[in-house]
Design an enzyme around this catalytic site. Structure first.
Site, mmCIF file in Angstrom:
data_model
loop_
_atom_site.group_PDB
_atom_site.id
_atom_site.type_symbol
_atom_site.label_atom_id
_atom_site.label_comp_id
_atom_site.label_asym_id
_atom_site.label_seq_id
_atom_site.Cartn_x
_atom_site.Cartn_y
_atom_site.Cartn_z
ATOM 1 N N ARG A 179 0.841 -1.277 -0.009
ATOM 2 C CA ARG A 179 0.144 -0.001 0.049
ATOM 3 C C ARG A 179 0.792 1.248 0.080
ATOM 4 O O ARG A 179 0.563 2.364 0.608
ATOM 5 C CB ARG A 179 -0.935 -0.127 1.254
ATOM 6 N N SER A 227 -10.370 0.093 4.159
ATOM 7 C CA SER A 227 -9.308 -0.229 5.536
ATOM 8 C C SER A 227 -8.734 1.168 5.997
ATOM 9 O O SER A 227 -8.014 1.687 5.400
ATOM 10 C CB SER A 227 -8.510 -1.252 5.057
ATOM 11 N N GLU A 303 -3.555 3.186 7.209
ATOM 12 C CA GLU A 303 -3.611 3.193 6.001
ATOM 13 C C GLU A 303 -4.431 4.264 5.309
ATOM 14 O O GLU A 303 -3.892 4.979 4.216
ATOM 15 C CB GLU A 303 -4.251 1.793 5.412
HETATM 16 C C1 LIG Z 1 -15.325 1.230 0.204
HETATM 17 C C2 LIG Z 1 -13.860 0.984 -0.250
HETATM 18 C C3 LIG Z 1 -13.237 0.120 -0.482
HETATM 19 C C4 LIG Z 1 -11.895 0.165 -0.310
HETATM 20 N N1 LIG Z 1 -11.137 -1.054 -0.720
HETATM 21 C C5 LIG Z 1 -10.142 -1.118 -1.124
HETATM 22 C C6 LIG Z 1 -9.049 -2.231 -1.462
HETATM 23 O O1 LIG Z 1 -9.826 -3.280 -1.595
HETATM 24 N N2 LIG Z 1 -7.762 -2.028 -1.698
HETATM 25 C C7 LIG Z 1 -7.189 -0.959 -1.560
HETATM 26 O O2 LIG Z 1 -5.752 -0.752 -1.779
HETATM 27 N N3 LIG Z 1 -7.710 0.203 -1.285
HETATM 28 C C8 LIG Z 1 -9.115 0.142 -0.991
HETATM 29 N N4 LIG Z 1 -9.562 1.211 -0.666
HETATM 30 C C9 LIG Z 1 -8.856 2.686 -0.392
HETATM 31 C C10 LIG Z 1 -9.193 3.529 -1.835
HETATM 32 O O3 LIG Z 1 -9.992 3.181 -2.687
HETATM 33 C C11 LIG Z 1 -7.703 3.346 -2.796
HETATM 34 O O4 LIG Z 1 -6.532 3.488 -1.747
HETATM 35 C C12 LIG Z 1 -7.583 4.027 -3.762
HETATM 36 O O5 LIG Z 1 -6.644 3.674 -4.472
HETATM 37 C C13 LIG Z 1 -7.508 5.666 -3.494
HETATM 38 O O6 LIG Z 1 -7.558 6.313 -4.730
HETATM 39 P P1 LIG Z 1 -8.054 7.913 -4.642
HETATM 40 O O7 LIG Z 1 -8.099 8.392 -6.011
HETATM 41 O O8 LIG Z 1 -9.453 7.586 -3.959
HETATM 42 O O9 LIG Z 1 -7.006 8.438 -3.821
HETATM 43 P P2 LIG Z 1 -7.355 9.533 -2.753
HETATM 44 O O10 LIG Z 1 -8.269 8.980 -1.612
HETATM 45 O O11 LIG Z 1 -7.939 10.975 -3.205
HETATM 46 O O12 LIG Z 1 -6.047 9.878 -1.956
HETATM 47 C C14 LIG Z 1 -5.033 9.085 -1.487
HETATM 48 C C15 LIG Z 1 -3.809 9.225 -1.200
HETATM 49 O O13 LIG Z 1 -3.307 9.393 -2.637
HETATM 50 C C16 LIG Z 1 -2.485 10.531 -3.160
HETATM 51 N N5 LIG Z 1 -3.037 10.707 -4.363
HETATM 52 C C17 LIG Z 1 -4.092 10.850 -5.136
HETATM 53 N N6 LIG Z 1 -4.152 11.120 -6.161
HETATM 54 C C18 LIG Z 1 -2.852 11.282 -6.628
HETATM 55 C C19 LIG Z 1 -2.210 11.360 -7.809
HETATM 56 N N7 LIG Z 1 -2.829 11.629 -8.906
HETATM 57 N N8 LIG Z 1 -1.073 11.711 -7.556
HETATM 58 C C20 LIG Z 1 -0.199 11.597 -6.505
HETATM 59 N N9 LIG Z 1 -0.803 11.547 -5.308
HETATM 60 C C21 LIG Z 1 -2.102 11.180 -5.497
HETATM 61 C C22 LIG Z 1 -3.465 11.573 -2.182
HETATM 62 O O14 LIG Z 1 -2.704 12.877 -1.779
HETATM 63 C C23 LIG Z 1 -3.317 10.622 -0.671
HETATM 64 O O15 LIG Z 1 -2.260 10.780 -0.107
HETATM 65 C C24 LIG Z 1 -11.119 1.296 -0.437
HETATM 66 C C25 LIG Z 1 -11.817 2.315 -0.385
HETATM 67 C C26 LIG Z 1 -13.348 2.407 -0.043
HETATM 68 C C27 LIG Z 1 -14.099 3.695 0.313
#
Ligand SMILES: Cc1cc2nc3c(=O)[nH]c(=O)nc-3n(C[C@H](O)[C@H](O)[C@H](O)COP(=O)(O)OP(=O)(O)OC[C@H]3O[C@@H](n4cnc5c(N)ncnc54)[C@H](O)[C@@H]3O)c2cc1C
Length: 308
Positions: A179, A227, A303
């Site tokens: 992660r 998580s 996380e």
């Molecule tokens: C219901 C649910 C289920 C989930 N299940 C999983 C799972 O099974 N496995 C898993 O790994 N995660 C899971 N997640 C967490 C999440 O979906 C992942 O971590 C996802 O990849 C985050 O992407 P995001 O675009 O929403 O990032 P954000 O939440 O917007 O950002 C997360 C982090 O990434 C950084 N970031 C975002 N975009 C960029 C970019 N373009 N460049 C640089 N940094 C950036 C942000 O600054 C922050 O630090 C889950 C979340 C939810 C709500």
């Protein structure tokens, strides 16, 4: 930031810029106070210009995707939030004439990419169909599920450094970990993924199975961030137990502070039951960490990214 500075920022961006915009609506938690400036870049140049502006003015900045892994403070973010989505979400199949290589904008949703690649008979990202973020957030977090993660398929990443320099990194140059990509203070604007041919019907079957598991075992459609805690490493002399198992064993499912509650469905999820504040969620996090530490001597690490 002064009004003059904010106007100057807006003049350098072709996409939209909003000021003093509450961030709750841009997170799956539906929690978070306002950003001084919220930039919706429509090109890589917009990202460059926003970062150059931040560097010139000494402003804080934050990259945001779909906000599915963040907990934003109630007082908000006194800086520039660069929200990647439409405009930077192009999906190009068959990069360089190779049908198994796709180049994708950071703003593209991971579940969509999982479905599109699976339908094209390509395995490698299909198990991430229930990870509700963007490709940029997925690369940054090395998001994964059911044995797949971004580190396994990412061949190259297009980035903008904090000073506005655009560059490309090979997947092999990235310090991938559980992660984590170790990418630090950079904005991911795109990625090239290398996938493996497979039977689309089999991939569809797997996708359905994973969805059933998520529906049954997680509060996947509630206000949450997935998580909250990272799974701790296995002890030298014992069996690995996930963060959820440790929390569940302490009877903490259903435990709440204000509107934040340890999900009765899955103990590693803390859900916003309606009107939770970031402080409520942080209070639950602190109590869970204290109890797990006292009982097992394990310090649970976050996380979720707490943005203060
Ligand atoms: C219901 C649910 C289920 C989930 N299940 C999983 C799972 O099974 N496995 C898993 O790994 N995660 C899971 N997640 C967490 C999440 O979906 C992942 O971590 C996802 O990849 C985050 O992407 P995001 O675009 O929403 O990032 P954000 O939440 O917007 O950002 C997360 C982090 O990434 C950084 N970031 C975002 N975009 C960029 C970019 N373009 N460049 C640089 N940094 C950036 C942000 O600054 C922050 O630090 C889950 C979340 C939810 C709500």
């Amino acid at each position: 930031m002064t009004t003059t500075a904010l106007r100057e920022l807006a003049s350098r961006i072709t996409g939209e810029v909003r000021f003093d915009e509450p961030l709750a609506g841009y997170t799956t938690y539906r929690i978070g106070g306002p950003a001084a400036a919220l930039v919706f870049p429509s090109t890589t140049d917009d990202v460059v210009n926003a970062l150059e502006f931040a560097a010139e003015t000494g402003s804080r900045w934050l990259a945001l995707g779909l906000g599915s892994n963040v907990l934003i403070a109630d007082r908000g973010f006194d800086g520039i939030v660069i929200r990647l989505g439409r405009g930077l979400d192009a999906v190009q199949r068959g990069a360089g004439g190779d049908e198994t290589r796709w180049t994708v904008g950071a703003g593209a949703p991971t579940p969509l990419l999982a479905r599109q690649t699976a339908a094209a008979g390509l395995a490698g990202l299909h198990r991430l169909v229930g990870v509700p973020g963007t490709v940029g957030g997925g690369v940054f977090m090395n998001a994964g599920a059911h044995g797949q993660d971004f580190s396994q398929v990412t061949q190259a990443v297009e980035l903008v450094d904090g000073d506005g320099t655009v560059r490309s990194l090979a997947g092999s140059e990235i310090r991938w970990a559980y992660r984590s990509s170790g990418l630090g203070e950079r904005v991911v604007v795109g990625a090239t993924v290398q996938l493996t041919p497979a039977d689309p019907k089999e991939l569809e079957k797997e996708i359905k199975q994973h969805f059933r598991w998520r529906k049954a075992g997680t509060p996947f459609n509630e206000r949450c961030c997935g998580s909250v805690f990272r799974n701790p490493p296995a002890p030298d002399d014992g069996e690995a137990r996930s963060a959820g198992q440790l929390i569940d064993a302490l009877g903490l499912k259903g435990h709440r502070v204000g509107g934040a509650q340890v999900s009765p469905k899955h103990a590693n999820y803390i859900v916003n039951t309606g009107h939770a504040t970031a402080s409520d969620v942080l209070a639950v996090i602190g109590q869970v960490q204290a109890k797990v530490s006292a009982e097992y001597g394990i310090e649970l690490e976050l996380e979720v990214k707490v943005i203060e």
